[in-house]
Design a protein around this motif. Structure first.
Motif, PDB file in Angstrom:
ATOM      1  N   ALA A  42       0.897   0.233  -6.643  1.00  0.00           N
ATOM      2  CA  ALA A  42       1.848   1.202  -6.093  1.00  0.00           C
ATOM      3  C   ALA A  42       1.725   1.317  -4.576  1.00  0.00           C
ATOM      4  CB  ALA A  42       1.633   2.565  -6.746  1.00  0.00           C
ATOM      5  N   GLY A  43       0.581   0.892  -4.034  1.00  0.00           N
ATOM      6  CA  GLY A  43       0.376   0.959  -2.587  1.00  0.00           C
ATOM      7  C   GLY A  43       1.264   0.015  -1.808  1.00  0.00           C
ATOM      8  N   ASP A  44       1.721  -1.052  -2.422  1.00  0.00           N
ATOM      9  CA  ASP A  44       2.616  -2.005  -1.763  1.00  0.00           C
ATOM     10  C   ASP A  44       3.442  -2.709  -2.834  1.00  0.00           C
ATOM     11  OD1 ASP A  44       3.977  -3.932  -0.319  1.00  0.00           O
ATOM     12  OD2 ASP A  44       2.223  -4.580   0.796  1.00  0.00           O
ATOM     13  N   LEU A  45       4.662  -2.280  -2.977  1.00  0.00           N
ATOM     14  CA  LEU A  45       5.528  -2.803  -4.036  1.00  0.00           C
ATOM     15  C   LEU A  45       6.034  -4.215  -3.773  1.00  0.00           C
ATOM     16  CD1 LEU A  45       7.543   0.444  -4.817  1.00  0.00           C
ATOM     17  CD2 LEU A  45       5.568  -0.493  -6.039  1.00  0.00           C
ATOM     18  N   THR A  46       5.845  -4.720  -2.547  1.00  0.00           N
ATOM     19  CA  THR A  46       6.330  -6.059  -2.217  1.00  0.00           C
ATOM     20  C   THR A  46       5.215  -7.092  -2.105  1.00  0.00           C
ATOM     21  OG1 THR A  46       6.246  -5.626   0.155  1.00  0.00           O
ATOM     22  CG2 THR A  46       8.313  -5.093  -0.991  1.00  0.00           C
ATOM     23  N   ALA A  47       3.965  -6.680  -2.219  1.00  0.00           N
ATOM     24  CA  ALA A  47       2.840  -7.603  -2.057  1.00  0.00           C
ATOM     25  C   ALA A  47       2.840  -8.666  -3.144  1.00  0.00           C
ATOM     26  CB  ALA A  47       1.524  -6.828  -2.091  1.00  0.00           C
ATOM     27  N   ARG A  48       2.511  -9.879  -2.744  1.00  0.00           N
ATOM     28  CA  ARG A  48       2.226 -10.920  -3.729  1.00  0.00           C
ATOM     29  C   ARG A  48       0.801 -10.676  -4.215  1.00  0.00           C
ATOM     30  NH1 ARG A  48       3.291 -16.668  -1.055  1.00  0.00           N
ATOM     31  NH2 ARG A  48       1.523 -15.911   0.140  1.00  0.00           N
ATOM     32  N   MET A  61     -10.460  -3.790  11.288  1.00  0.00           N
ATOM     33  CA  MET A  61      -9.507  -4.285  10.311  1.00  0.00           C
ATOM     34  C   MET A  61      -8.404  -5.044  11.033  1.00  0.00           C
ATOM     35  SD  MET A  61      -6.693  -2.483   7.991  1.00  0.00           S
ATOM     36  CE  MET A  61      -6.013  -2.026   9.533  1.00  0.00           C
ATOM     37  N   THR A  62      -7.958  -6.117  10.435  1.00  0.00           N
ATOM     38  CA  THR A  62      -6.906  -6.930  11.025  1.00  0.00           C
ATOM     39  C   THR A  62      -5.676  -6.948  10.122  1.00  0.00           C
ATOM     40  OG1 THR A  62      -6.307  -9.122  11.814  1.00  0.00           O
ATOM     41  CG2 THR A  62      -7.912  -9.040  10.056  1.00  0.00           C
ATOM     42  N   ASP A  63      -4.521  -7.038  10.733  1.00  0.00           N
ATOM     43  CA  ASP A  63      -3.285  -7.100   9.958  1.00  0.00           C
ATOM     44  C   ASP A  63      -2.860  -8.538   9.696  1.00  0.00           C
ATOM     45  OD1 ASP A  63      -3.050  -4.347   9.798  1.00  0.00           O
ATOM     46  OD2 ASP A  63      -1.971  -4.214  11.683  1.00  0.00           O
ATOM     47  N   THR A  64      -3.747  -9.492   9.953  1.00  0.00           N
ATOM     48  CA  THR A  64      -3.396 -10.892   9.752  1.00  0.00           C
ATOM     49  C   THR A  64      -3.952 -11.448   8.446  1.00  0.00           C
ATOM     50  OG1 THR A  64      -5.332 -11.632  10.990  1.00  0.00           O
ATOM     51  CG2 THR A  64      -3.288 -11.345  12.225  1.00  0.00           C
ATOM     52  N   LEU A  65      -4.725 -10.654   7.719  1.00  0.00           N
ATOM     53  CA  LEU A  65      -5.365 -11.142   6.493  1.00  0.00           C
ATOM     54  C   LEU A  65      -4.870 -10.419   5.255  1.00  0.00           C
ATOM     55  CD1 LEU A  65      -9.099 -11.487   7.564  1.00  0.00           C
ATOM     56  CD2 LEU A  65      -7.376 -13.270   7.318  1.00  0.00           C
ATOM     57  N   PRO A  66      -4.883 -11.122   4.126  1.00  0.00           N
ATOM     58  CA  PRO A  66      -4.624 -10.450   2.849  1.00  0.00           C
ATOM     59  C   PRO A  66      -5.704  -9.418   2.558  1.00  0.00           C
ATOM     60  CG  PRO A  66      -4.585 -12.849   2.608  1.00  0.00           C
ATOM     61  CD  PRO A  66      -5.133 -12.555   3.963  1.00  0.00           C
ATOM     62  N   SER A  67      -5.462  -8.610   1.555  1.00  0.00           N
ATOM     63  CA  SER A  67      -6.460  -7.671   1.060  1.00  0.00           C
ATOM     64  C   SER A  67      -7.237  -8.319  -0.076  1.00  0.00           C
ATOM     65  CB  SER A  67      -5.798  -6.401   0.523  1.00  0.00           C
ATOM     66  OG  SER A  67      -5.166  -5.697   1.554  1.00  0.00           O
ATOM     67  N   ILE A  68      -8.483  -7.921  -0.206  1.00  0.00           N
ATOM     68  CA  ILE A  68      -9.330  -8.339  -1.322  1.00  0.00           C
ATOM     69  C   ILE A  68      -9.366  -7.169  -2.299  1.00  0.00           C
ATOM     70  CG2 ILE A  68     -11.664  -8.984  -2.029  1.00  0.00           C
ATOM     71  CD1 ILE A  68     -12.040  -9.954   0.937  1.00  0.00           C
ATOM     72  N   ALA A  69      -9.186  -7.447  -3.583  1.00  0.00           N
ATOM     73  CA  ALA A  69      -9.266  -6.390  -4.598  1.00  0.00           C
ATOM     74  C   ALA A  69     -10.236  -6.819  -5.693  1.00  0.00           C
ATOM     75  CB  ALA A  69      -7.892  -6.112  -5.195  1.00  0.00           C
ATOM     76  N   TYR A  93      -6.712 -22.474  -4.813  1.00  0.00           N
ATOM     77  CA  TYR A  93      -6.658 -21.484  -3.731  1.00  0.00           C
ATOM     78  C   TYR A  93      -6.203 -22.091  -2.403  1.00  0.00           C
ATOM     79  CZ  TYR A  93     -10.823 -23.130  -1.326  1.00  0.00           C
ATOM     80  OH  TYR A  93     -11.711 -23.883  -0.608  1.00  0.00           O
ATOM     81  N   ALA A  94      -6.547 -23.353  -2.135  1.00  0.00           N
ATOM     82  CA  ALA A  94      -6.208 -23.981  -0.860  1.00  0.00           C
ATOM     83  C   ALA A  94      -4.762 -24.467  -0.810  1.00  0.00           C
ATOM     84  CB  ALA A  94      -7.163 -25.140  -0.576  1.00  0.00           C
ATOM     85  N   ASP A  95      -4.045 -24.384  -1.928  1.00  0.00           N
ATOM     86  CA  ASP A  95      -2.653 -24.816  -1.969  1.00  0.00           C
ATOM     87  C   ASP A  95      -1.674 -23.684  -1.658  1.00  0.00           C
ATOM     88  OD1 ASP A  95      -3.487 -27.364  -2.620  1.00  0.00           O
ATOM     89  OD2 ASP A  95      -3.273 -27.052  -4.786  1.00  0.00           O
ATOM     90  N   ILE A  96      -2.194 -22.526  -1.353  1.00  0.00           N
ATOM     91  CA  ILE A  96      -1.363 -21.350  -1.075  1.00  0.00           C
ATOM     92  C   ILE A  96      -1.321 -21.093   0.426  1.00  0.00           C
ATOM     93  CG2 ILE A  96      -1.180 -18.838  -1.405  1.00  0.00           C
ATOM     94  CD1 ILE A  96      -2.633 -19.318  -4.118  1.00  0.00           C
ATOM     95  N   VAL A  97      -0.144 -20.762   0.936  1.00  0.00           N
ATOM     96  CA  VAL A  97      -0.018 -20.281   2.310  1.00  0.00           C
ATOM     97  C   VAL A  97      -0.061 -18.763   2.212  1.00  0.00           C
ATOM     98  CG1 VAL A  97       1.422 -20.172   4.363  1.00  0.00           C
ATOM     99  CG2 VAL A  97       1.321 -22.302   3.015  1.00  0.00           C
ATOM    100  N   TYR A  98      -1.152 -18.185   2.682  1.00  0.00           N
ATOM    101  CA  TYR A  98      -1.382 -16.747   2.522  1.00  0.00           C
ATOM    102  C   TYR A  98      -0.626 -15.943   3.561  1.00  0.00           C
ATOM    103  CZ  TYR A  98      -4.999 -18.269  -0.658  1.00  0.00           C
ATOM    104  OH  TYR A  98      -5.657 -18.854  -1.710  1.00  0.00           O
ATOM    105  N   ARG A  99      -0.265 -14.726   3.153  1.00  0.00           N
ATOM    106  CA  ARG A  99       0.425 -13.767   4.016  1.00  0.00           C
ATOM    107  C   ARG A  99      -0.449 -12.519   4.160  1.00  0.00           C
ATOM    108  NH1 ARG A  99       5.918 -13.681   0.486  1.00  0.00           N
ATOM    109  NH2 ARG A  99       6.454 -15.883   0.695  1.00  0.00           N
ATOM    110  N   PRO A 100      -0.322 -11.802   5.253  1.00  0.00           N
ATOM    111  CA  PRO A 100      -1.115 -10.579   5.433  1.00  0.00           C
ATOM    112  C   PRO A 100      -0.886  -9.533   4.343  1.00  0.00           C
ATOM    113  CG  PRO A 100      -0.150 -11.249   7.514  1.00  0.00           C
ATOM    114  CD  PRO A 100       0.444 -12.137   6.446  1.00  0.00           C
ATOM    115  N   SER A 101       0.269  -9.533   3.725  1.00  0.00           N
ATOM    116  CA  SER A 101       0.579  -8.532   2.700  1.00  0.00           C
ATOM    117  C   SER A 101       0.059  -8.904   1.311  1.00  0.00           C
ATOM    118  CB  SER A 101       2.085  -8.295   2.634  1.00  0.00           C
ATOM    119  OG  SER A 101       2.747  -9.518   2.320  1.00  0.00           O
ATOM    120  N   ASP A 102      -0.516 -10.086   1.158  1.00  0.00           N
ATOM    121  CA  ASP A 102      -1.003 -10.533  -0.143  1.00  0.00           C
ATOM    122  C   ASP A 102      -2.210  -9.712  -0.608  1.00  0.00           C
ATOM    123  OD1 ASP A 102       0.900 -12.561  -0.151  1.00  0.00           O
ATOM    124  OD2 ASP A 102      -0.530 -14.120   0.465  1.00  0.00           O
ATOM    125  N   ILE A 103      -2.369  -9.662  -1.923  1.00  0.00           N
ATOM    126  CA  ILE A 103      -3.558  -9.069  -2.547  1.00  0.00           C
ATOM    127  C   ILE A 103      -4.251 -10.182  -3.324  1.00  0.00           C
ATOM    128  CG2 ILE A 103      -4.427  -7.416  -4.246  1.00  0.00           C
ATOM    129  CD1 ILE A 103      -1.947  -5.676  -3.595  1.00  0.00           C
TER     130      ILE A 103
END
Length: 158
Positions: A72-78, A1-9, A90-100
């Motif tokens: 509830a697992g991350d109250l600040t995630a986009r 697992m890497t901390d550089t990628l968003p999560s997939i839900a 999708y390609a117009d977004i600059v993704y962050r590791p905390s994104d869902i």
């Protein structure tokens, strides 16, 4: 697992093979995979295991009883909700590791109530030719997570 990628839900996924493929996707990219219940299958389903091959132990997978529990697992995630109804690409977004990255169930997609949830940062689409319903669920997640990984310089990849 890497901390550089968003999560997939996957919100209420219905097809075990798609979720098995998503487990494999999570394993090869290092992205976390979140599954929001109810699931349309049992996690011990042979089709899920077959589609995920021997990657199950290499993936970070969490199951949540409902959408609120995921949030509830991350109250600040986009939270980016993927839908064919969106205007943001999708390609117009600059993704962050905390994104869902939130994808809806097959074959209906995300319900209007989920799309209207106050935690949804934006509704996002993957462009397609006109008169097409949708892409496969895991194909959609693959396109987006690889864009996020590309933006991160494919950190950790070989």
């Amino acid at each position: 697992m890497t901390d550089t990628l968003p999560s997939i839900a996957f919100h209420e996924p219905r097809i075990p093979q798609n979720t098995g493929n998503a487990i494999r996707l999570a394993a090869v990219t290092g992205a976390r995979l979140h599954l929001v219940e109810p699931l349309g299958f049992d996690l011990s389903e042979p089709k899920l295991k077959r589609a995920g091959l021997d990657y199950h132990d290499l993936a970070s997978v969490s199951v949540h009883p409902d959408f609120e529990a995921l949030l509830a697992g991350d109250l600040t995630a986009r939270v980016f909700a993927f839908t064919t109804k969106a205007t943001t690409r999708y390609a117009d977004i600059v993704y962050r590791p905390s994104d869902i990255l939130l994808f809806g169930p097959e074959p209906t997609g995300l319900e209007d109530a989920v799309l209207a949830h106050p935690r949804i940062t934006d509704q996002v689409k993957i462009p397609m030719l006109p008169s097409r319903r949708s892409l496969n669920l895991t194909s959609s997640a693959s396109i987006v997570i690889y864009e996020a990984w590309r933006q991160a310089g494919f950190v950790g990849g070989v």
